[in-house]
Design a protein around this motif. Structure first.
Motif, PDB file in Angstrom:
ATOM      1  N   LYS A  29      37.133 -25.059  27.469  1.00  0.00           N
ATOM      2  CA  LYS A  29      36.833 -23.682  27.889  1.00  0.00           C
ATOM      3  C   LYS A  29      37.638 -22.675  27.075  1.00  0.00           C
ATOM      4  CE  LYS A  29      39.050 -22.019  31.682  1.00  0.00           C
ATOM      5  NZ  LYS A  29      39.770 -20.740  31.504  1.00  0.00           N
ATOM      6  N   ASN A  30      38.941 -22.918  26.955  1.00  0.00           N
ATOM      7  CA  ASN A  30      39.801 -21.901  26.347  1.00  0.00           C
ATOM      8  C   ASN A  30      39.708 -21.868  24.829  1.00  0.00           C
ATOM      9  OD1 ASN A  30      40.479 -21.130  28.878  1.00  0.00           O
ATOM     10  ND2 ASN A  30      42.534 -22.046  28.871  1.00  0.00           N
TER      11      ASN A  30
ATOM     12  N   ARG B 273      39.582 -12.769  32.188  1.00  0.00           N
ATOM     13  CA  ARG B 273      40.483 -12.085  31.263  1.00  0.00           C
ATOM     14  C   ARG B 273      40.174 -12.338  29.803  1.00  0.00           C
ATOM     15  NH1 ARG B 273      45.284 -10.149  32.359  1.00  0.00           N
ATOM     16  NH2 ARG B 273      45.928 -10.885  30.312  1.00  0.00           N
ATOM     17  N   ALA B 274      39.629 -13.532  29.511  1.00  0.00           N
ATOM     18  CA  ALA B 274      39.405 -13.882  28.108  1.00  0.00           C
ATOM     19  C   ALA B 274      38.439 -12.909  27.437  1.00  0.00           C
ATOM     20  CB  ALA B 274      38.869 -15.305  27.998  1.00  0.00           C
TER      21      ALA B 274
ATOM     22  N   ILE C 207      48.110 -15.627  39.022  1.00  0.00           N
ATOM     23  CA  ILE C 207      49.175 -16.450  38.432  1.00  0.00           C
ATOM     24  C   ILE C 207      50.334 -15.584  37.963  1.00  0.00           C
ATOM     25  CG2 ILE C 207      47.572 -18.297  37.838  1.00  0.00           C
ATOM     26  CD1 ILE C 207      47.708 -17.541  34.964  1.00  0.00           C
TER      27      ILE C 207
ATOM     28  N   PRO D 224      51.898 -11.428  36.613  1.00  0.00           N
ATOM     29  CA  PRO D 224      51.522 -10.316  35.743  1.00  0.00           C
ATOM     30  C   PRO D 224      50.922 -10.840  34.438  1.00  0.00           C
ATOM     31  CG  PRO D 224      53.860 -10.210  36.364  1.00  0.00           C
ATOM     32  CD  PRO D 224      53.325 -11.524  36.841  1.00  0.00           C
TER      33      PRO D 224
ATOM     34  N   PRO E  80      50.288  -8.997  31.166  1.00  0.00           N
ATOM     35  CA  PRO E  80      50.237  -7.812  30.303  1.00  0.00           C
ATOM     36  C   PRO E  80      49.461  -8.084  29.011  1.00  0.00           C
ATOM     37  CG  PRO E  80      52.406  -8.849  30.186  1.00  0.00           C
ATOM     38  CD  PRO E  80      51.621  -9.602  31.224  1.00  0.00           C
ATOM     39  N   VAL E  81      49.023  -7.011  28.338  1.00  0.00           N
ATOM     40  CA  VAL E  81      48.344  -7.162  27.034  1.00  0.00           C
ATOM     41  C   VAL E  81      49.048  -6.309  25.971  1.00  0.00           C
ATOM     42  CG1 VAL E  81      46.052  -7.874  27.839  1.00  0.00           C
ATOM     43  CG2 VAL E  81      46.616  -5.436  27.746  1.00  0.00           C
TER      44      VAL E  81
ATOM     45  N   ILE F  47      51.185  -7.033  23.754  1.00  0.00           N
ATOM     46  CA  ILE F  47      51.286  -7.618  22.404  1.00  0.00           C
ATOM     47  C   ILE F  47      49.947  -7.481  21.666  1.00  0.00           C
ATOM     48  CG2 ILE F  47      51.882  -9.694  21.077  1.00  0.00           C
ATOM     49  CD1 ILE F  47      53.585 -10.583  23.514  1.00  0.00           C
TER      50      ILE F  47
ATOM     51  N   GLN G 257      58.139 -14.048  27.091  1.00  0.00           N
ATOM     52  CA  GLN G 257      57.843 -15.430  27.488  1.00  0.00           C
ATOM     53  C   GLN G 257      57.430 -16.280  26.288  1.00  0.00           C
ATOM     54  OE1 GLN G 257      57.860 -13.565  30.474  1.00  0.00           O
ATOM     55  NE2 GLN G 257      59.246 -15.214  31.019  1.00  0.00           N
TER      56      GLN G 257
ATOM     57  N   VAL H 228      48.648 -16.741  23.712  1.00  0.00           N
ATOM     58  CA  VAL H 228      47.455 -17.450  23.243  1.00  0.00           C
ATOM     59  C   VAL H 228      46.339 -16.456  22.892  1.00  0.00           C
ATOM     60  CG1 VAL H 228      45.627 -19.034  23.997  1.00  0.00           C
ATOM     61  CG2 VAL H 228      48.027 -19.576  24.465  1.00  0.00           C
TER      62      VAL H 228
ATOM     63  N   THR I 283      51.298 -24.856  31.072  1.00  0.00           N
ATOM     64  CA  THR I 283      51.340 -24.209  32.391  1.00  0.00           C
ATOM     65  C   THR I 283      50.057 -24.520  33.171  1.00  0.00           C
ATOM     66  OG1 THR I 283      51.395 -22.069  33.533  1.00  0.00           O
ATOM     67  CG2 THR I 283      50.549 -22.038  31.301  1.00  0.00           C
TER      68      THR I 283
ATOM     69  N   LEU J 213      42.132 -21.180  39.267  1.00  0.00           N
ATOM     70  CA  LEU J 213      41.461 -22.388  38.795  1.00  0.00           C
ATOM     71  C   LEU J 213      42.326 -23.645  38.891  1.00  0.00           C
ATOM     72  CD1 LEU J 213      39.366 -23.878  37.063  1.00  0.00           C
ATOM     73  CD2 LEU J 213      40.255 -22.650  35.075  1.00  0.00           C
ATOM     74  N   ARG J 214      43.524 -23.589  38.317  1.00  0.00           N
ATOM     75  CA  ARG J 214      44.343 -24.811  38.264  1.00  0.00           C
ATOM     76  C   ARG J 214      44.964 -25.130  39.619  1.00  0.00           C
ATOM     77  NH1 ARG J 214      41.586 -26.096  33.824  1.00  0.00           N
ATOM     78  NH2 ARG J 214      41.746 -24.409  32.328  1.00  0.00           N
TER      79      ARG J 214
HETATM   80  C1  EPZ Z   1      45.787 -18.321  28.030  1.00  0.00           C
HETATM   81  O1  EPZ Z   1      45.968 -17.102  28.736  1.00  0.00           O
HETATM   82  C2  EPZ Z   1      44.863 -19.195  28.854  1.00  0.00           C
HETATM   83  N1  EPZ Z   1      43.597 -18.514  29.033  1.00  0.00           N
HETATM   84  C3  EPZ Z   1      45.503 -19.513  30.202  1.00  0.00           C
HETATM   85  O2  EPZ Z   1      44.660 -20.431  30.880  1.00  0.00           O
HETATM   86  C4  EPZ Z   1      46.855 -20.185  29.949  1.00  0.00           C
HETATM   87  O3  EPZ Z   1      47.505 -20.401  31.188  1.00  0.00           O
HETATM   88  C5  EPZ Z   1      47.723 -19.314  29.054  1.00  0.00           C
HETATM   89  O4  EPZ Z   1      47.017 -18.994  27.818  1.00  0.00           O
HETATM   90  C6  EPZ Z   1      49.032 -19.977  28.648  1.00  0.00           C
HETATM   91  O5  EPZ Z   1      48.773 -21.170  27.965  1.00  0.00           O
HETATM   92  C7  EPZ Z   1      42.668 -18.580  28.087  1.00  0.00           C
HETATM   93  O6  EPZ Z   1      42.857 -19.135  27.017  1.00  0.00           O
HETATM   94  C8  EPZ Z   1      41.352 -17.977  28.403  1.00  0.00           C
HETATM   95  P1  EPZ Z   1      49.369 -15.852  27.208  1.00  0.00           P
HETATM   96  P2  EPZ Z   1      46.673 -15.875  27.999  1.00  0.00           P
HETATM   97  O7  EPZ Z   1      49.073 -14.530  26.604  1.00  0.00           O
HETATM   98  O8  EPZ Z   1      46.408 -15.958  26.553  1.00  0.00           O
HETATM   99  C9  EPZ Z   1      53.011 -13.044  28.310  1.00  0.00           C
HETATM  100  C10 EPZ Z   1      43.335 -21.217  32.660  1.00  0.00           C
HETATM  101  O9  EPZ Z   1      43.597 -21.623  33.826  1.00  0.00           O
HETATM  102  N2  EPZ Z   1      52.318 -11.963  27.575  1.00  0.00           N
HETATM  103  O10 EPZ Z   1      49.574 -16.992  26.271  1.00  0.00           O
HETATM  104  O11 EPZ Z   1      46.291 -14.653  28.732  1.00  0.00           O
HETATM  105  C11 EPZ Z   1      52.282 -13.472  29.570  1.00  0.00           C
HETATM  106  O12 EPZ Z   1      52.567 -12.623  30.666  1.00  0.00           O
HETATM  107  C12 EPZ Z   1      44.034 -19.998  32.111  1.00  0.00           C
HETATM  108  O13 EPZ Z   1      42.489 -21.770  31.935  1.00  0.00           O
HETATM  109  C13 EPZ Z   1      52.963 -10.767  27.350  1.00  0.00           C
HETATM  110  O14 EPZ Z   1      54.108 -10.570  27.759  1.00  0.00           O
HETATM  111  O15 EPZ Z   1      48.206 -16.220  28.245  1.00  0.00           O
HETATM  112  C14 EPZ Z   1      52.816 -14.871  29.766  1.00  0.00           C
HETATM  113  O16 EPZ Z   1      54.070 -14.858  30.392  1.00  0.00           O
HETATM  114  C15 EPZ Z   1      44.920 -19.341  33.113  1.00  0.00           C
HETATM  115  N3  EPZ Z   1      52.295  -9.775  26.676  1.00  0.00           N
HETATM  116  C16 EPZ Z   1      52.979 -15.370  28.329  1.00  0.00           C
HETATM  117  O17 EPZ Z   1      53.008 -14.193  27.511  1.00  0.00           O
HETATM  118  C17 EPZ Z   1      51.025  -9.948  26.200  1.00  0.00           C
HETATM  119  O18 EPZ Z   1      50.485  -9.017  25.572  1.00  0.00           O
HETATM  120  C18 EPZ Z   1      51.868 -16.274  27.843  1.00  0.00           C
HETATM  121  O19 EPZ Z   1      50.601 -15.723  28.170  1.00  0.00           O
HETATM  122  C19 EPZ Z   1      50.386 -11.175  26.425  1.00  0.00           C
HETATM  123  C20 EPZ Z   1      51.057 -12.173  27.121  1.00  0.00           C
END
Ligand code: EPZ
Length: 422
Positions: free
Chosen positions: A22-23, A92-93, A118, A120, A122-123, A125, A162, A166, A308, A374-375
């Motif tokens: 999916k991801n 969100r994706a 799950i 906050p 944020p976007v 980055i 963090q 992704v 995670t 989901l998880r």
């Molecule tokens: C992806 O979400 C996945 N979703 C999530 O899977 C997965 O849990 C997550 O990566 C971590 O592996 C998809 O791929 C669709 P991140 P994403 O940005 O990209 C922080 C599932 O169940 N952060 O890697 O949104 C954030 O808060 C889902 O399939 C910022 O601070 O996660 C987190 O602590 C749930 N600023 C960390 O980074 C930002 O601009 C990692 O999040 C972006 C993120």
């Protein structure tokens, strides 16, 4: 709304075939916005989230059709550039259409993602990266409006508090492929799904060096081409079935999987006493329980650590193992809503900032519980399989977002699980 009714106690035995990831599928489908030629993406799992992404593409002027797991996309109207709240609020994706739209259509209006169970999300980055590539961004009325005549390559660090992100990496990487000049991205996520996206972009004609490392160098091109591509299998679905084997003290072989994407999870299961056999060539992993399992500590980390997205399922397993275990989530430190539901099933869990201590051993007993995401939902199904009596899991729509025919795959392994009207 549907619910699952699970009669616990059955040992799972047999083989199960894993769907496409999916991801990986979601950002790869978003990337098809960047060409006016036809793309065929194979291995797209038939899920609510991928259906939503196809709707997002249609709303952005793409003609989209699906034959089984193959999705065909073609551009018909490039004037559309708004990704609406109605679609993106459920997934969100969808936010990762922002990079492709601003890179190719020079403007985009994309709904800001909301909060989530799950923690906050944020976007900042994503937005910082696009600004560094020269886009002008305004956040107003719940939307990000972005404009750029042509993005320009830049050097930047993509990490946050963090660690890596992704979807942030996906968004900026996609945008950089069409920017003028060279972009250097440091601190990028190296999850297999991000690598898969990068390989898809290369098939479209993008120039990307360093795939699989934390430093990507992208030489922008004028245009991307159509392509045909098969996405990787879903490592989280595979991991979930392996934990289903362990929690029911069963014997399950997952097929169509890449064991090298699950090294940390397999190591964790082995250390608990699960017998794990894998074949990279045959794309199989078998997990079976032949002895008493032992407790241990989960650290959910960015790849190649334990994902995670496996944390909740592993916590369910630890609830069934005599002794003290701990669970730490370094990616989403607030991702522990499922702990409260396990406690309703008789688990002994103490939660504190970003971690939980599990006193495993007391048998789980079936209860009425809710999937918060989901998880968490998948983990509660696993707990229900191990519990005595009946578990009724509501809000099953969360599971429909990410697991293809979950209940029928489990039933084929001997689980007593049924979908019913809540
Ligand atoms: C992806 O979400 C996945 N979703 C999530 O899977 C997965 O849990 C997550 O990566 C971590 O592996 C998809 O791929 C669709 P991140 P994403 O940005 O990209 C922080 C599932 O169940 N952060 O890697 O949104 C954030 O808060 C889902 O399939 C910022 O601070 O996660 C987190 O602590 C749930 N600023 C960390 O980074 C930002 O601009 C990692 O999040 C972006 C993120």
């Amino acid at each position: 709304m549907d619910k699952y009714v699970i009669q616990g106690g059955a040992r799972l035995v047999g083989r199960v075939r894993i769907a496409g990831a999916k991801n990986a599928a979601l950002p790869i489908l978003a990337a098809t916005l960047m060409t006016d030629q036809e793309c065929v993406v194979e291995g797209v799992p038939e899920l609510q989230d991928t259906a939503t992404m196809l709707e997002v593409l249609r709303s952005l002027g793409m003609e989209v059709s699906r034959e089984g797991s193959a999705v065909r996309t073609r551009l018909v109207n490039e004037d559309l550039s708004t990704a609406h709240y109605d679609l993106l609020s459920t997934m969100r994706a969808g936010f990762c259409v922002l990079g492709p739209l601003v890179a190719r259509r020079k403007r985009a209006r994309v709904s800001m993602p909301g909060g989530c169970n799950i923690g906050p999300r944020p976007v900042d980055i994503h937005l910082r990266g696009l600004t560094r590539l020269g886009a002008s961004l305004v956040v107003e009325h719940g939307y990000v409006a972005a404009e750029a005549d042509r993005l320009v390559g830049a050097e930047m660090f993509l990490g946050g508090a963090q660690g890596s992100t992704v979807l942030g990496t996906a968004n900026i990487l996609m945008a950089a492929t069409l920017a003028r000049g060279t972009t250097v991205l440091e601190g990028v996520a190296i999850e297999p799904e991000v690598q898969d996206l990068a390989r898809f972009l290369v098939c479209m004609g993008a120039h990307i060096d360093g795939i699989g490392t934390h430093r990507l160098e992208v030489e922008g091109v004028e245009a991307l081409e159509g392509t045909r591509y098969r996405i990787i299998p879903d490592r989280i679905e595979a991991g979930t079935f392996l934990v289903a084997a362990a929690i029911t003290r069963g014997d399950v072989e997952v097929e169509n999987t890449q064991p090298e994407h699950l090294t940390a999870v397999l190591e964790f299961l082995r250390e608990r006493g699960v017998t794990v056999e894998k074949s990279r060539a045959e794309m199989k992993i078998r997990a079976r329980v032949e002895r008493e399992l032992v407790p241990g500590d989960v650290f959910a980390l960015p790849y190649p650590g334990i994902p995670t997205d496996m944390q909740a399922q592993l916590m369910a397993l630890l609830c069934t193992i005599e002794g003290t275990s701990t669970v730490h989530d370094k990616v989403f430190p607030d991702r522990f809503i499922h702990a409260g539901e396990f406690i309703r099933m008789g688990a002994r869990i103490a939660k504190e900032n970003g971690s939980a201590t599990v006193q495993g051993g007391p048998p789980l007993s079936g209860a009425q519980v809710q999937a918060s995401d989901l998880r968490a939902g998948a983990a509660l199904v696993l707990a229900g399989l191990a519990a005595s009596g009946t578990t009724e899991l509501s809000r099953v729509y969360h599971l429909d977002r990410g697991y293809v025919r979950f209940e029928s795959k489990l039933a084929a392994l001997g689980a007593r699980i049924q979908r019913a009207r809540a």
